[in-house]
Design an enzyme around this catalytic site. Structure first.
Site, PDB file in Angstrom:
ATOM      1  N   CYS A   2    -115.332   8.687 -74.364  1.00 21.13           N
ATOM      2  CA  CYS A   2    -116.779   8.851 -74.348  1.00 21.13           C
ATOM      3  C   CYS A   2    -117.298   8.832 -75.783  1.00 21.13           C
ATOM      4  CB  CYS A   2    -117.258  10.128 -73.681  1.00 21.13           C
ATOM      5  SG  CYS A   2    -116.902  10.200 -71.936  1.00 21.13           S
ATOM      6  N   ARG A  26    -114.524   3.894 -77.153  1.00 23.09           N
ATOM      7  CA  ARG A  26    -114.188   5.221 -76.636  1.00 23.09           C
ATOM      8  C   ARG A  26    -114.388   5.333 -75.129  1.00 23.09           C
ATOM      9  NH1 ARG A  26    -113.931   8.865 -80.892  1.00 23.09           N
ATOM     10  NH2 ARG A  26    -114.133  10.601 -79.470  1.00 23.09           N
ATOM     11  N   TRP A  71    -116.352   7.207 -70.399  1.00 23.82           N
ATOM     12  CA  TRP A  71    -115.055   6.996 -69.732  1.00 23.82           C
ATOM     13  C   TRP A  71    -114.979   8.093 -68.687  1.00 23.82           C
ATOM     14  CZ3 TRP A  71    -110.475   9.733 -68.967  1.00 23.82           C
ATOM     15  CH2 TRP A  71    -109.373   8.973 -68.548  1.00 23.82           C
ATOM     16  N   ASN A  95    -119.022  14.849 -74.074  1.00 22.63           N
ATOM     17  CA  ASN A  95    -117.669  14.296 -74.127  1.00 22.63           C
ATOM     18  C   ASN A  95    -116.719  15.469 -73.940  1.00 22.63           C
ATOM     19  OD1 ASN A  95    -115.273  12.977 -74.764  1.00 22.63           O
ATOM     20  ND2 ASN A  95    -115.623  13.064 -76.974  1.00 22.63           N
ATOM     21  N   GLY A  96    -115.794  15.350 -72.974  1.00 24.65           N
ATOM     22  CA  GLY A  96    -114.841  16.434 -72.735  1.00 24.65           C
ATOM     23  C   GLY A  96    -114.798  16.793 -71.260  1.00 24.65           C
ATOM     24  N   GLU A 456     -92.646  -0.522 -76.254  1.00 20.49           N
ATOM     25  CA  GLU A 456     -93.967  -0.857 -76.799  1.00 20.49           C
ATOM     26  C   GLU A 456     -94.407  -2.262 -76.346  1.00 20.49           C
ATOM     27  OE1 GLU A 456     -96.293   0.727 -77.847  1.00 20.49           O
ATOM     28  OE2 GLU A 456     -97.578  -0.681 -78.896  1.00 20.49           O
ATOM     29  N   LYS A 460     -97.788  -2.884 -74.228  1.00 21.93           N
ATOM     30  CA  LYS A 460     -98.830  -3.787 -74.725  1.00 21.93           C
ATOM     31  C   LYS A 460     -99.185  -4.808 -73.658  1.00 21.93           C
ATOM     32  CE  LYS A 460     -99.980  -2.270 -77.231  1.00 21.93           C
ATOM     33  NZ  LYS A 460    -100.124  -1.095 -78.070  1.00 21.93           N
ATOM     34  N   GLU A 463    -101.062  -3.175 -70.626  1.00 25.02           N
ATOM     35  CA  GLU A 463    -102.411  -2.645 -70.811  1.00 25.02           C
ATOM     36  C   GLU A 463    -103.457  -3.719 -71.053  1.00 25.02           C
ATOM     37  OE1 GLU A 463    -101.942  -0.832 -75.313  1.00 25.02           O
ATOM     38  OE2 GLU A 463    -103.426   0.085 -74.044  1.00 25.02           O
ATOM     39  N   HIS A 479     -77.949  -0.024 -64.049  1.00 23.17           N
ATOM     40  CA  HIS A 479     -77.855   1.196 -63.241  1.00 23.17           C
ATOM     41  C   HIS A 479     -79.002   1.311 -62.246  1.00 23.17           C
ATOM     42  CE1 HIS A 479     -74.418   2.573 -65.511  1.00 23.17           C
ATOM     43  NE2 HIS A 479     -75.081   2.316 -66.635  1.00 23.17           N
ATOM     44  N   LYS A 580    -110.026   4.286 -76.044  1.00 21.50           N
ATOM     45  CA  LYS A 580    -109.139   4.404 -77.202  1.00 21.50           C
ATOM     46  C   LYS A 580    -108.749   5.836 -77.540  1.00 21.50           C
ATOM     47  CE  LYS A 580    -107.866   2.298 -81.415  1.00 21.50           C
ATOM     48  NZ  LYS A 580    -106.610   1.763 -80.858  1.00 21.50           N
TER      49      LYS A 580
HETATM   50  O1  M6R Z   1    -104.904   7.911 -81.033  1.00 19.16           O
HETATM   51  P1  M6R Z   1    -103.501   8.051 -80.548  1.00 19.16           P
HETATM   52  O2  M6R Z   1    -102.516   7.289 -81.337  1.00 19.16           O
HETATM   53  O3  M6R Z   1    -103.090   9.494 -80.439  1.00 19.16           O
HETATM   54  O4  M6R Z   1    -103.496   7.484 -79.081  1.00 19.16           O
HETATM   55  C1  M6R Z   1    -102.366   7.632 -78.270  1.00 19.16           C
HETATM   56  C2  M6R Z   1    -102.398   6.673 -77.108  1.00 19.16           C
HETATM   57  O5  M6R Z   1    -103.478   6.954 -76.286  1.00 19.16           O
HETATM   58  C3  M6R Z   1    -102.472   5.216 -77.567  1.00 19.16           C
HETATM   59  O6  M6R Z   1    -101.426   4.895 -78.414  1.00 19.16           O
HETATM   60  C4  M6R Z   1    -102.441   4.270 -76.369  1.00 19.16           C
HETATM   61  O7  M6R Z   1    -101.201   4.321 -75.764  1.00 19.16           O
HETATM   62  C5  M6R Z   1    -102.767   2.846 -76.856  1.00 19.16           C
HETATM   63  N1  M6R Z   1    -103.951   2.380 -76.196  1.00 19.16           N
HETATM   64  C6  M6R Z   1    -101.719   1.867 -76.527  1.00 19.16           C
HETATM   65  O8  M6R Z   1    -102.025   0.612 -77.019  1.00 19.16           O
END
Ligand code: M6R
Length: 585
Positions: A2, A26, A71, A95-96, A456, A460, A463, A479, A580
């Site tokens: 947010c 956000r 969000w 926000n929260g 990772e 990527k 997402e 396994h 984000k």
């Molecule tokens: O701001 P942060 O690094 O703490 O965020 C952690 C995760 O939310 C962030 O890395 C998320 O997994 C990314 N969108 C992945 O690309």
């Protein structure tokens, strides 16, 4: 998670709108703006992105405005659930998460207040009306004292040309501009507009007008606010000719790594060495991508320092009641430094006497306030929801930490930025992206330091393109997960450690024998004829010291995920359902 923007003075509506566009990373499921116009509050709000508001902006006029890009946590992304929530004399953006909202809602309904949305946030506007007797600040004080949970609030009152903001564990910043004051969730939204800014602390309320800002505690004792200059580095938040931020930010990896390593100075090194005295175990923590860089950090630190080091997912660290004490060094990794799970994990560690290091890309973040020592990542503002350059910056910072704690510089660190630049030109990344889009599932495998990279790569791809898949330790596939392999699946092997290359090559052969397609991302010296022969795609990386390889091997995976999203017609910068900065637990 947010975005909040507020402004008193000048063309407030346009300024709030511009700020919301910059804060959209956000959250982007709905948006809205309220403006004070001749003693009335007018509001527009809609499901969808901030740009949905643009056509109606001309109908809004006034010198005090608040806005929100959402969000969703409570209630679907709809026009009614969008913020601001306006009623009576007030309009509010939040926000929260307000944890005690349902009991307060029952109380307010019994008193005759009627609710239009399903959000937890709407109680705030009704509480303000309930406590208002002509004194704005007093109504804000009485309202925030009722709230449990986390909040950053920005409040407009019909009776005065002022905005009130309040903070409890969610970020909010006030900015001073020419003839106006701002409120914002993040600094980049203020860049170019505000000259200086003050980051509110937990338990603070601020009231801003055209020419003044006053800061109070939650019981209204006046407090000092030291404004610091806002860097006007606007290119960070501009596309600069790239079609998407994700592409731009991947191309900024060499600079992110270089700047991070240069920012790691003697002071930081000495502070870390001091903190390390008496430590006999290291726990690294983070979420999502940051957890993957924490894993890499743990692998390297355990080997280099000879001290037990492991990575824990930040939310699980507290959920499972991880044991730690004064002999523990907790290294919390976070791009934003605002991720609630990570910040709370750091607080949990502190409460147990552990020593806390923050590795963050945002200097004024909440995580930095919890930490004993802050290790800066200098990746620059990362706008795309998918983390790319910050991941490489985080690993560079963690390698510098490992070097400082061991008293030995990690081999080859000075050349890593140029190796990144070389890898950005790698061939066959487009071919890999096409293969991704033709597969029913993509499995990423690696051993040792290549395993977090496999995780990772998988995160990527999922997402940004929504193509399903998993990251696996190469030895673990047989396994169970091998049952999923067929001719429609693609498995991507990451191989950068010569000592483990033969074993991972064997795992690749097991996949091929079951009809699965394979692709390989490997250092030159790890590629055998056998490995290359039946690979659909083979991406060759320059050889580099083992601990550095996670910084470069991830680059083709990030870029191929980006291209796959584009091929699939998805917006890689704003994946569905995500945001984000995840400031809720
Ligand atoms: O701001 P942060 O690094 O703490 O965020 C952690 C995760 O939310 C962030 O890395 C998320 O997994 C990314 N969108 C992945 O690309």
């Amino acid at each position: 998670m947010c975005g909040i923007m507020g402004c008193v003075g000048g063309d407030a509506v346009q300024k709030v709108y511009r700020g919301l566009v910059k804060l959209e990373y956000r959250g982007y499921d709905s948006a809205g703006i309220s403006v004070l116009s001749y003693g009335n509050i007018c509001t527009i709000k809609k499901a969808g992105m901030v740009s949905q508001l643009e056509r109606e902006l001309t109908s809004l006029n006034g010198t005090a405005a608040i806005g929100h890009t959402r969000w969703a946590t409570h209630g679907s992304p709809s026009d009614l659930n969008a913020h601001p929530h306006a009623s009576g004399k007030f309009s509010v953006v939040h926000n929260g998460i307000i944890e005690n909202y349902s009991s307060i809602k029952e109380e307010l309904i019994a008193e005759g207040y009627s609710f239009k949305s399903e959000t937890d946030s709407e109680i705030v506007v009704h509480l303000l009306n309930k406590y208002y007797n002509g004194d704005f600040l007093m109504a804000v004080k009485n309202t925030v004292q009722r709230l449990k949970g986390t909040f950053a609030l920005c409040i407009l009152c019909a009776d005065c040309n002022l905005i009130a903001v309040a903070r409890s564990r969610n970020p909010i910043i006030i900015g001073r501009g020419k003839g106006c004051f701002y409120a914002s969730s993040d600094m980049p939204a203020l860049a170019g507009d505000a000259e200086s800014a003050y980051v509110l602390k937990d338990g603070q309320i601020a009231v801003i007008g055209e020419d003044r800002a006053e800061v109070y505690g939650f019981t209204l004792e006046k407090q000092q606010a030291e404004f610091v200059p806002v860097a006007a580095s606007q290119t960070d938040t501009q596309l600069c000719g790239y079609p998407h931020y994700m592409a731009k930010e991947i191309n900024e990896i060499p600079a992110a790594v270089k700047n991070t390593l240069s920012a790691f100075g003697k002071d930081c090194e000495n502070a870390l060495k001091g903190l390390y005295c008496g430590v006999n175990r290291i726990i690294l923590t983070g979420c999502g991508t940051a957890y993957h860089s924490a894993m890499t950090g743990a692998y390297v630190m355990e080997e280099v320092l000879g001290v037990p080091a492991r990575a824990e997912i930040a939310s699980e660290l507290r959920s499972r009641g991880c044991v730690m004490g004064g002999d523990t060094l907790l290294i919390a990794v976070s791009q934003s430094g605002e991720t609630a799970d990570t910040v709370e994990a750091a607080r949990y560690a502190r409460e147990r006497g552990a020593k806390v290091v923050a590795v963050t890309n945002v200097a004024y973040s909440a995580l930095n306030c919890v930490a004993d020592v802050v290790v800066p990542v200098r990746a620059g503002t990362e706008v795309c929801v998918a983390a790319t350059k910050s991941y490489c910056g985080q690993i560079a910072a963690l390698l510098a930490v490992a070097g400082a704690l061991s008293g030995k510089r990690i081999d080859g660190l000075e050349d890593i930025a140029s190796a990144c630049a070389q890898v950005l030109k790698c061939k066959y990344v487009h071919a890999l992206a096409r293969l991704f889009t033709q597969s029913s599932g993509v499995y990423f495998i690696g051993r040792g330091v290549d395993y977090p990279v496999a995780l990772e790569g998988s995160l990527k791809l999922k997402e940004v393109s929504y193509i399903p898949g998993e990251g696996y330790p190469a030895g673990e596939l047989k396994h169970g997960t091998l049952a999923l392999i067929d001719e429609n699946t693609l498995s991507v092997a990451i191989i950068t450690d010569r000592a483990l290359a033969a074993k991972t090559t064997a795992s690749v052969q097991q996949i091929r024998s079951r009809g699965g397609k394979t692709a390989v991302i490997a250092s030159q010296s790890c590629i055998s004829k056998e490995l290359e022969k039946d690979a659909q795609v083979c991406i060759k990386l320059p050889d580099c010291p083992k601990y550095l390889s996670p910084i470069i091997s991830v680059i083709p995976l990030q870029y191929a995920a980006y291209l796959a999203a584009v091929i699939c017609g998805k917006n890689p910068d704003k994946p569905r359902n995500l945001a984000k900065s995840v400031t809720v637990e």
